[in-house]
Scaffold this active site. Structure first.
Site, short mmCIF file in Angstrom:
data_model
loop_
_atom_site.label_atom_id
_atom_site.label_comp_id
_atom_site.label_asym_id
_atom_site.label_seq_id
_atom_site.Cartn_x
_atom_site.Cartn_y
_atom_site.Cartn_z
N ASP A 1 60.85 25.97 86.25
CA ASP A 1 61.85 25.44 85.34
C ASP A 1 61.90 26.25 84.04
O ASP A 1 60.93 26.27 83.28
CB ASP A 1 61.47 23.97 85.07
CG ASP A 1 62.58 23.19 84.43
OD1 ASP A 1 63.56 23.81 83.97
OD2 ASP A 1 62.48 21.96 84.40
N ASP B 1 70.93 18.60 84.53
CA ASP B 1 70.28 17.50 85.27
C ASP B 1 71.26 16.43 85.78
O ASP B 1 72.20 16.06 85.09
CB ASP B 1 69.25 16.81 84.37
CG ASP B 1 68.05 17.70 84.11
OD1 ASP B 1 68.09 18.90 84.47
OD2 ASP B 1 67.07 17.19 83.55
C1 GLA Z 1 64.17 19.64 83.46
C2 GLA Z 1 64.57 19.67 84.92
C3 GLA Z 1 64.33 18.31 85.54
C4 GLA Z 1 62.86 17.93 85.40
C5 GLA Z 1 62.44 17.98 83.93
C6 GLA Z 1 60.95 17.82 83.77
O1 GLA Z 1 64.98 18.80 82.72
O2 GLA Z 1 65.91 20.05 85.05
O3 GLA Z 1 64.70 18.33 86.91
O4 GLA Z 1 62.07 18.80 86.16
O5 GLA Z 1 62.80 19.22 83.33
O6 GLA Z 1 60.51 17.96 82.45
#
Ligand code: GLA
Length: 478
Positions: A224, A295
């Site tokens: 990420d 997200d």
């Molecule tokens: C980001 C990702 C999410 C999740 C969070 C965790 O927002 O896009 O899917 O993994 O981080 O902190």
């Protein structure tokens, strides 16, 4: 105008139903790979050479070879020499680096901790999720990966080794437990110094972390971007988007190489929100899947907005490399039954990874019925891996189409309008899809056989879907 429109849809249909390439044999659900060796770089060449050596060791020597080797040897000596050679070759083969088996030949299926637990997930929750995947039949339906998202990380010690925090006392034991259920386990990190949740990232420790994941038995890594943006990209290349992009690609490739060097088959999931057209370069640096958007949330408007952002991406998906519109919210928040059904149908039409994110121990029967609908899962997991597209829309109704291996066609008719009076009743135009006036198929949500006819009025409920599989679509004659 009319003729160019009908030409467009005829071409579209031909593209949708033209004879597909032969599907690869035996590709199971869940993106598991068959036990074959792929040649990748030097490791692959070495593995191939080793495999050839082993095969050669088992070929009986020809008379000429026997003469070349030792014309004065007795048959017993020849046999002993052949045995010694075979042993030496087998030993060399066992030392040669093995290329990891291919992964994610179909979109990965499983469960991820983030959507339900966010930062509260513990070892106990992961074990419970594994238990529930088995008990509910989800494992049998293809949900194989149990993925720990952010907030498992603790501190690095003096040697740089990262330890899990107190919520995860023994990661190896946890991985063993998940594996003992016939499942696979995933983990999460960031190319930056910190994860999105502010926990320890992998920057500067990529190889060390990859080796540790492999030693634990990790099968899947979600990587990420998060703090890499301000700590590296913006610092090292302020106001230079092109240079920032190169830094990001290099960071993903670094972990890609570190994972490959472990020799363990590990699914590599890119999470950088679809920046810089990741679908164009992700696969070249190891992406098995890449997020295409920010997200997801358990909210119809957000889900629909993500769906609209998938336009134009279908051609980038295929076995081993998938567009990821984010994890499933089926069973979460205030999504209604029909919204859950549409959400799942869209993800299947999009050949999206199916990573459930719901409260498994408290899953309602109707949610389980959605998540385990084998017919819909089969659409998602079709081995040809050709992603579906929005074929046409009329008012607030969208018609999606996806071609499957064997010549089948799946139509998804989605009412995305908010009012029950929107585009009501809707008249299906099979001709707009280049299809003949009568089609027989199966309604994948009711399980009933259906006949679709040209101009047929359909009473759709707001946010619901009619999903029909047509095994032998009849094409409109020219
Ligand atoms: C980001 C990702 C999410 C999740 C969070 C965790 O927002 O896009 O899917 O993994 O981080 O902190």
């Amino acid at each position: 105008m009319r003729s160019s429109v009908s030409l467009f849809f005829t071409v579209l249909l031909l593209a949708l139903i033209s004879v597909p390439p032969r599907a690869p044999a035996q590709i199971p659900a869940g993106g598991q790979s068959p036990q074959s060796v792929s040649a990748q770089g030097n490791a692959g060449a070495d593995a191939q050479a080793a495999a050839q050596a082993v095969i050669a060791a088992h070929q009986p020597l020809s008379a000429a070879q026997q003469q070349d080797v030792a014309p004065v040897q007795t048959p017993a000596e020849i046999q002993a020499a052949a045995k010694a050679r075979a042993e030496a070759q087998a030993q060399a083969a066992s030392k040669a680096p093995q290329a990891a088996a291919p992964v994610a030949l179909t979109p990965p299926m499983g469960w991820n901790s983030w959507n339900h637990f966010a930062g509260n997930v513990t070892d106990k929750d992961i074990r419970a999720a594994a238990d529930q995947l088995v008990a509910t039949g989800m494992k049998d339906a293809g949900y194989i990966y149990v993925n720990i998202d952010d907030t498992w990380e603790g501190e690095r010690d003096a040697s740089g080794a990262l330890h899990p925090n107190a919520k995860f006392p023994d990661m190896k034991a946890l991985a063993d437990y998940v594996h003992s259920k016939g499942l696979k386990i995933g983990i999460y990190s960031s190319p930056g110094p910190k994860t999105c949740g502010g926990y320890e990232g992998s920057l500067g420790h990529e190889e060390q972390d990859a080796k540790m994941y492999a030693a634990w038995g990790i099968d899947y890594l979600k990587y990420d971007l998060c703090s890499f943006i301000d700590n590296v990209m913006e610092k090292q290349a302020p106001n230079d988007k092109a240079a920032q992009m190169q830094l990001m690609i290099a960071a993903y490739d670094k972990m890609n190489k570190a994972l490959k060097a472990t020799g363990r088959p590990i699914v590599f999931s890119f999470c950088q929100y679809g920046w810089d057209a990741v679908w164009e370069w992700g696969p070249s640096v190891g992406a098995n899947l890449w997020r295409t958007t920010g997200d997801v949330t358990a909210d119809w408007d957000r889900i629909y907005s993500i769906v609209t952002q998938q336009a134009g991406l279908a051609s980038y998906a295929g076995p081993g490399h998938w567009n990821d519109p984010d994890m499933l919210e089926v069973g979460n928040g205030k999504l209604t039954l029909v919204e859950n059904r549409s959400h799942f149908s869209w993800w299947a039409m999009l050949a999206a990874p199916l990573l459930a994110g719901n409260d498994l121990p408290n899953m309602k029967p109707e949610i389980k019925a959605i998540l385990t609908n084998r017919d819909v899962i089969a659409v998602d997991q079709d081995p040809m891996g050709k992603q579906g597209v929005r074929a046409y829309s009329e008012g607030e109704v969208e018609i999606w189409a996806r071609r499957l291996s064997g010549g089948a066609l799946v139509l998804g008719i989605f009412d995305v309008g908010d009012s029950r009076y929107s585009t009501h009743p809707f008249h299906l135009k099979l001709s707009k899809l280049g299809l003949a006036a009568t089609q027989t198929g199966k309604n994948l949500w009711t399980g009933n056989a259906v006949e679709l006819t040209e101009n047929e009025p359909l009473n759709l409920v707001s946010h619901d879907v009619v999903l029909v599989r047509i095994d032998a679509p009849a094409v409109l004659s020219q």
